[in-house]
Design an enzyme around this catalytic site. Structure first.
Site, PDB file in Angstrom:
ATOM      1  N   ASP A  21     -11.200  -3.153  12.336  1.00 17.06           N
ATOM      2  CA  ASP A  21     -10.420  -2.020  12.836  1.00 17.06           C
ATOM      3  C   ASP A  21     -11.348  -0.952  13.412  1.00 17.06           C
ATOM      4  O   ASP A  21     -10.886  -0.056  14.131  1.00 17.06           O
ATOM      5  CB  ASP A  21      -9.548  -1.422  11.729  1.00 17.06           C
ATOM      6  N   TRP A  79     -17.120  -3.806  -0.061  1.00 14.37           N
ATOM      7  CA  TRP A  79     -16.710  -3.225   1.221  1.00 14.37           C
ATOM      8  C   TRP A  79     -17.483  -1.951   1.563  1.00 14.37           C
ATOM      9  O   TRP A  79     -17.691  -1.655   2.744  1.00 14.37           O
ATOM     10  CB  TRP A  79     -15.209  -2.951   1.216  1.00 14.37           C
ATOM     11  N   ASP A  93      -9.006  -0.105  -5.832  1.00 14.65           N
ATOM     12  CA  ASP A  93      -9.836   0.829  -5.069  1.00 14.65           C
ATOM     13  C   ASP A  93      -9.189   2.214  -4.974  1.00 14.65           C
ATOM     14  O   ASP A  93      -7.986   2.373  -5.121  1.00 14.65           O
ATOM     15  CB  ASP A  93     -10.080   0.285  -3.661  1.00 14.65           C
ATOM     16  N   GLU A  94     -10.026   3.195  -4.735  1.00 11.80           N
ATOM     17  CA  GLU A  94      -9.617   4.549  -4.344  1.00 11.80           C
ATOM     18  C   GLU A  94      -8.515   5.117  -5.254  1.00 11.80           C
ATOM     19  O   GLU A  94      -7.445   5.519  -4.801  1.00 11.80           O
ATOM     20  CB  GLU A  94      -9.162   4.543  -2.881  1.00 11.80           C
ATOM     21  N   TRP A 111      -7.709  -3.476   8.985  1.00  6.36           N
ATOM     22  CA  TRP A 111      -6.752  -2.470   8.520  1.00  6.36           C
ATOM     23  C   TRP A 111      -5.969  -1.949   9.717  1.00  6.36           C
ATOM     24  O   TRP A 111      -6.518  -1.826  10.815  1.00  6.36           O
ATOM     25  CB  TRP A 111      -7.489  -1.336   7.803  1.00  6.36           C
ATOM     26  N   THR A 112      -4.712  -1.622   9.529  1.00  7.48           N
ATOM     27  CA  THR A 112      -3.825  -1.455  10.693  1.00  7.48           C
ATOM     28  C   THR A 112      -3.184  -0.078  10.782  1.00  7.48           C
ATOM     29  O   THR A 112      -2.082   0.060  11.316  1.00  7.48           O
ATOM     30  CB  THR A 112      -2.733  -2.539  10.680  1.00  7.48           C
ATOM     31  N   GLU A 113      -3.856   0.959  10.307  1.00  7.22           N
ATOM     32  CA  GLU A 113      -3.307   2.309  10.456  1.00  7.22           C
ATOM     33  C   GLU A 113      -2.915   2.602  11.898  1.00  7.22           C
ATOM     34  O   GLU A 113      -1.873   3.220  12.160  1.00  7.22           O
ATOM     35  CB  GLU A 113      -4.328   3.356   9.991  1.00  7.22           C
ATOM     36  N   ASP A 136       0.865  -1.173   0.000  1.00  6.95           N
ATOM     37  CA  ASP A 136       0.000   0.000   0.000  1.00  6.95           C
ATOM     38  C   ASP A 136       0.901   1.222   0.000  1.00  6.95           C
ATOM     39  O   ASP A 136       2.123   1.101  -0.120  1.00  6.95           O
ATOM     40  CB  ASP A 136      -0.948   0.002   1.203  1.00  6.95           C
ATOM     41  N   TYR A 172     -15.614  -4.717   9.308  1.00  7.71           N
ATOM     42  CA  TYR A 172     -14.352  -3.997   9.481  1.00  7.71           C
ATOM     43  C   TYR A 172     -13.975  -4.009  10.956  1.00  7.71           C
ATOM     44  O   TYR A 172     -14.515  -3.239  11.759  1.00  7.71           O
ATOM     45  CB  TYR A 172     -14.477  -2.578   8.921  1.00  7.71           C
ATOM     46  N   HIS A 221      -2.873   3.317  -4.611  1.00  6.22           N
ATOM     47  CA  HIS A 221      -2.228   2.851  -3.377  1.00  6.22           C
ATOM     48  C   HIS A 221      -0.830   2.285  -3.634  1.00  6.22           C
ATOM     49  O   HIS A 221      -0.451   1.262  -3.062  1.00  6.22           O
ATOM     50  CB  HIS A 221      -3.103   1.802  -2.681  1.00  6.22           C
TER      51      HIS A 221
END
Length: 504
Positions: A418, A391, A324-325, A466-468, A175, A416, A265
């Site tokens: 997270d 998602w 995505d995005e 997700w691990t932000e 990412d 989700y 990403h």
């Protein structure tokens, strides 16, 4: 076998709930030296797995025969591939599966029948259990780009998945924040792209660790290195690491699905190889990073070379291409992208992304793989063989199923993990979205709004982490459990869900 058996409060808890269980009146006592029979050499790895499971209860000797205190056997004629039959009587334990994975699912149930306290002489209640899953896809996604988890921590996740009969490990390997897999033909992807200066997410985690004196938010020291005056965070998996994880998962009946997110990403890849971008550098737009330049043949060759490496390492049917995005603003003013659009007769930049995804899908299918993309790929013309991971709510999966595409349901509203577990913690400084309590996971209906014919397009369900703001494995487990067990019950036991029974 009597149908009375142990009182309900004395029965072992089985999650996900089996299709049919008949409890008997009595228990089988495991001998201190246990004989394990395997009736098929294809089950040698499963025998090794049983050895691991029973190690706290005694020693195991394996014979290649159909006799023993525990017997494993294949019965593809009578059972579906992931289905199993488990029998515990005075003669011992017998597990039959429709395939290797079916036998492993039976081992997961045997594990839950064992007493929590280790030691010799363990007693297992008499039971007859016939079981099969509701869905073939019961997945977990772990993002290792934002924060990295080493091989041993991945093993821990795979063990948790196997206990809950989850069978797809979706590994989000790249990412904007990090490239985590070694690609020999592009060495700088990990030499440079696997390491970063502390970003805002890192500093927020370390700030909370200091405020709360909680090391679960602290960046692990082993993930840090110095480069001159700078301290960098990072890590990556070697090809040897990847092979070990794939092998470990295979023993437990789990497919490993790699994701290399593209064409968006990709900031760390672009920082390592600036020619991948439209203008020789990466940047951030209003919300997302600038994407790969899909107008350059050199960029397309890069994408294909990376995936060739992955096909060698991941021997499974599905791969995840992301999609995505994507911030398409650079493409609007890039001469290479505009030339590509004219050459291909593409009306706009959304069509350019669809063209890229179609090209990569054909590339995968020519090599015997099937492509998954996030639900944004529906915004272009999607081919009938593309699989959609929904998602942004259930809408993407519903649209995909209605037009005949396979879909995997992983909506933020239910899947989700997270997102925090309660409304109060959802207001924490590190909260990334809303809140998803365990009951919200459990109430997921993958068939929402679909006709019976459309329901056949739903492959299954998946939980995403997700691990932000998740920097350590203890924090990851805190977010995964117990909600992951609720997702497992949706994927395995959809037609017999019982929230009160599950809570018990």
């Amino acid at each position: 076998m009597a149908c009375t058996g142990p009182a309900p409060d004395e029965r072992p808890v089985l999650i996900p709930a089996p299709q049919k269980t008949i409890w008997g009146d009595g228990t089988y006592r495991l001998p201190e030296r246990l004989q394990l029979g395997i009736a098929d050499t294809a089950l040698i790895a499963a025998a090794g797995y049983v050895n691991e499971v029973l190690a706290p209860y005694g020693t195991v000797a394996v014979d290649r025969c159909d006799r023993g205190d525990i017997v494993l056997e294949l019965d593809s004629a009578a059972l579906p591939p992931e289905g199993y039959h488990l029998s515990v009587t005075h003669a011992g334990v017998r597990i039959g599966g429709g395939s290797y994975r079916g036998v492993v699912n039976g081992i997961a149930t045997l594990r839950q029948l064992l007493p929590a306290k280790a030691g010799s002489g363990a007693k297992i209640p008499y039971a007859e259990i016939a079981d099969r899953p509701a869905f073939g896809w019961r997945g977990v996604m772990l993002d290792v780009s934002r924060h990295f988890f080493d091989k041993e921590e991945i093993f821990t996740l795979l063990d948790q998945m196997a206990r809950l009969k989850l069978n797809k490990f979706h590994w989000h390997l790249t990412d904007d924040q990090g490239w985590r897999i070694e690609i020999p033909c592009y060495p700088e992807l990990t030499q440079e792209g696997a390491w970063r200066l502390f970003n805002r997410q890192d500093t927020l985690c370390m700030g909370r660790a200091a405020r709360e004196q909680n090391d679960d938010f602290l960046l692990p020291v082993r993930r840090l290195r110095t480069d001159g005056a700078d301290t960098l965070y990072g890590g990556y998996y070697t090809r040897k690491d990847i092979r070990e994880v794939v092998a470990y998962a295979a023993v437990r009946g789990i497919d490993v699905i790699p994701e290399i997110d593209m064409p968006g990403h990709c900031l760390q890849a672009i920082d390592s190889y600036p020619w991948l971008a439209c203008f020789g550098r990466g940047s951030w737009g209003q919300s997302f990073s600038s994407p790969l330049c899909v107008g350059k043949d050199r960029t397309l060759a890069f994408c294909e070379s990376v995936w060739e490496e992955l096909f060698e390492l991941f021997p499974y049917e599905y791969v995840h291409m992301g999609g995505d995005e994507v911030d398409k603003s650079n493409w609007k003013r890039c001469p290479d992208c505009q030339t590509r659009m004219r050459a291909e007769g593409l009306p706009d930049e959304a069509a350019l992304q669809a063209w890229f995804m179609h090209r990569m899908q054909r590339f995968c299918e020519a090599r015997g793989r099937r492509m998954i993309g996030w639900d944004e790929i529906l915004e272009g013309d999607v081919t009938p063989t593309a699989t959609i991971m929904s998602w942004r709510g259930a809408k993407g999966g519903i649209e995909a199923a209605r037009q005949g595409n396979h879909a995997i349901m992983a909506p933020t509203t239910n899947c989700y993990l997270d997102y925090y577990q309660t409304r109060d913690t959802a207001r924490e400084p590190l909260a990334i979205g809303g809140y998803v309590p365990v009951e919200k996971v459990y109430e997921l209906d993958p068939y929402e709004q679909l006709t019976p014919a459309e329901q056949a397009c739903i492959l299954g369900v998946q939980a995403n982490l997700w691990t932000e703001y998740i920097a350590t494995w203890p924090h990851a487990e805190y977010m995964l459990l117990p909600r992951l067990s609720a997702l497992a019950e949706v994927g395995w036991s959809l037609d017999r869900k019982d929230y009160a029974g599950y809570l018990h």
